[in-house]
Design a protein around this motif. Structure first.
Motif, mmCIF file in Angstrom:
data_model
loop_
_atom_site.group_PDB
_atom_site.id
_atom_site.type_symbol
_atom_site.label_atom_id
_atom_site.label_comp_id
_atom_site.label_asym_id
_atom_site.label_seq_id
_atom_site.Cartn_x
_atom_site.Cartn_y
_atom_site.Cartn_z
ATOM 1 N N ALA A 76 9.073 -32.236 -0.330
ATOM 2 C CA ALA A 76 10.013 -32.413 -0.963
ATOM 3 C C ALA A 76 11.107 -32.708 -1.464
ATOM 4 N N GLY A 77 10.787 -34.603 -0.833
ATOM 5 C CA GLY A 77 11.839 -35.704 -1.315
ATOM 6 C C GLY A 77 10.850 -36.355 -1.982
ATOM 7 N N MET A 78 9.190 -36.542 -2.343
ATOM 8 C CA MET A 78 8.440 -36.984 -2.706
ATOM 9 C C MET A 78 7.931 -36.425 -4.498
ATOM 10 N N VAL A 79 8.254 -34.851 -4.337
ATOM 11 C CA VAL A 79 7.264 -33.941 -5.357
ATOM 12 C C VAL A 79 8.903 -34.049 -6.315
ATOM 13 N N PRO A 80 9.903 -34.087 -7.871
ATOM 14 C CA PRO A 80 10.660 -33.773 -8.138
ATOM 15 C C PRO A 80 10.249 -32.081 -8.438
ATOM 16 N N GLY A 81 11.703 -31.822 -8.290
ATOM 17 C CA GLY A 81 11.903 -30.165 -8.456
ATOM 18 C C GLY A 81 11.427 -29.119 -7.677
ATOM 19 N N VAL A 82 10.842 -29.802 -6.291
ATOM 20 C CA VAL A 82 10.028 -28.719 -5.163
ATOM 21 C C VAL A 82 11.105 -29.014 -3.686
ATOM 22 N N ALA A 83 11.791 -28.184 -3.097
ATOM 23 C CA ALA A 83 12.368 -27.980 -2.953
ATOM 24 C C ALA A 83 12.368 -27.039 -1.485
ATOM 25 N N HIS A 84 12.258 -27.728 0.276
ATOM 26 C CA HIS A 84 12.305 -27.342 1.105
ATOM 27 C C HIS A 84 13.328 -26.345 2.045
ATOM 28 N N VAL A 85 13.264 -25.623 2.027
ATOM 29 C CA VAL A 85 14.235 -24.104 2.398
ATOM 30 C C VAL A 85 13.733 -23.934 3.977
ATOM 31 N N GLU A 86 14.260 -24.038 5.620
ATOM 32 C CA GLU A 86 13.412 -23.388 6.474
ATOM 33 C C GLU A 86 14.565 -22.321 7.076
ATOM 34 N N ILE A 87 13.838 -21.124 7.902
ATOM 35 C CA ILE A 87 14.367 -19.985 8.088
ATOM 36 C C ILE A 87 14.038 -20.414 9.578
ATOM 37 N N ASP A 88 15.011 -19.501 10.480
ATOM 38 C CA ASP A 88 14.776 -19.645 11.876
ATOM 39 C C ASP A 88 14.253 -17.968 11.663
ATOM 40 N N ALA A 89 13.225 -17.691 12.232
ATOM 41 C CA ALA A 89 12.533 -16.233 12.325
ATOM 42 C C ALA A 89 13.493 -15.780 13.312
ATOM 43 N N GLU A 90 13.789 -15.556 14.072
ATOM 44 C CA GLU A 90 14.431 -15.100 14.894
ATOM 45 C C GLU A 90 15.735 -14.335 14.236
ATOM 46 N N ASP A 91 16.808 -14.531 13.859
ATOM 47 C CA ASP A 91 17.887 -14.417 12.773
ATOM 48 C C ASP A 91 17.101 -13.538 12.288
ATOM 49 N N HIS A 92 16.557 -13.438 11.521
ATOM 50 C CA HIS A 92 15.528 -12.809 10.334
ATOM 51 C C HIS A 92 14.497 -11.949 10.586
ATOM 52 N N LEU A 93 14.249 -11.040 11.590
ATOM 53 C CA LEU A 93 13.222 -9.957 11.971
ATOM 54 C C LEU A 93 12.346 -9.412 11.017
ATOM 55 N N LEU A 95 12.747 -9.743 7.681
ATOM 56 C CA LEU A 95 11.734 -11.026 6.925
ATOM 57 C C LEU A 95 10.114 -11.092 7.407
ATOM 58 N N VAL A 96 10.618 -11.545 8.618
ATOM 59 C CA VAL A 96 9.709 -11.839 9.252
ATOM 60 C C VAL A 96 8.306 -10.205 9.757
ATOM 61 N N ARG A 97 8.863 -10.010 9.252
ATOM 62 C CA ARG A 97 7.894 -8.672 9.711
ATOM 63 C C ARG A 97 7.053 -7.819 8.469
ATOM 64 N N GLU A 98 8.391 -7.989 7.179
ATOM 65 C CA GLU A 98 8.412 -8.238 5.765
ATOM 66 C C GLU A 98 6.485 -8.143 5.792
#
Length: 137
Positions: A76-93, A95-98
């Motif tokens: 993400a730091g190397m390629v312009p216009g790219v974002a990195h988002v981290e999601i905790d799977a345990e807190d978003h069950l 979305l994980v199932r979907e």
């Protein structure tokens, strides 16, 4: 003698399965069931990147998740216009199932509109992520 034959067959089958699993883990590929699915600010909790977004599903005790976080952060730091988002799977069950997330880390590559274009289950290699970004843009 029969027990020895059974043991050899089981070991051969387990070895073949292990090699196949290791080879497939972390490969960035297209998943048919992701077609048409979109993620936005409501699901991610953050905005999308201008060109693409790397979404990482992680869990607290996942050792490969830390390495994946580092790799995706570098990309993400190397390629312009790219974002990195981290999601905790345990807190978003929900979305994980979907999305059918079965293990952590799982990385989704989203295009600029938030459509899922690639997926990797396991720790991806940096070169594979960069190649997937080239296809997503």
């Amino acid at each position: 003698m029969n027990g020895l034959v059974v043991c050899v067959v089981v070991l051969a089958a387990a070895s073949a399965f292990g090699m196949l699993h290791r080879r497939r883990s972390g490969r960035v590929r297209v998943r048919g069931r992701d077609e048409g699915k979109r993620l936005g600010v409501a699901e991610l909790g953050e905005g999308l990147g201008e060109r693409a977004t790397l979404v990482q599903f992680s869990s607290a005790f996942c050792a490969p998740c830390r390495a994946t976080r580092r790799i995706l952060g570098e990309v993400a730091g190397m390629v312009p216009g790219v974002a990195h988002v981290e999601i905790d799977a345990e807190d978003h069950l929900d979305l994980v199932r979907e999305l059918g997330i079965l293990k952590t880390p799982t990385v989704l590559v989203l295009d600029a509109d938030g459509r899922i274009v690639r997926r990797a289950a396991g720790q991806p290699r940096k070169a594979d992520v960069v190649a997937a970004l080239g296809e997503a843009v």
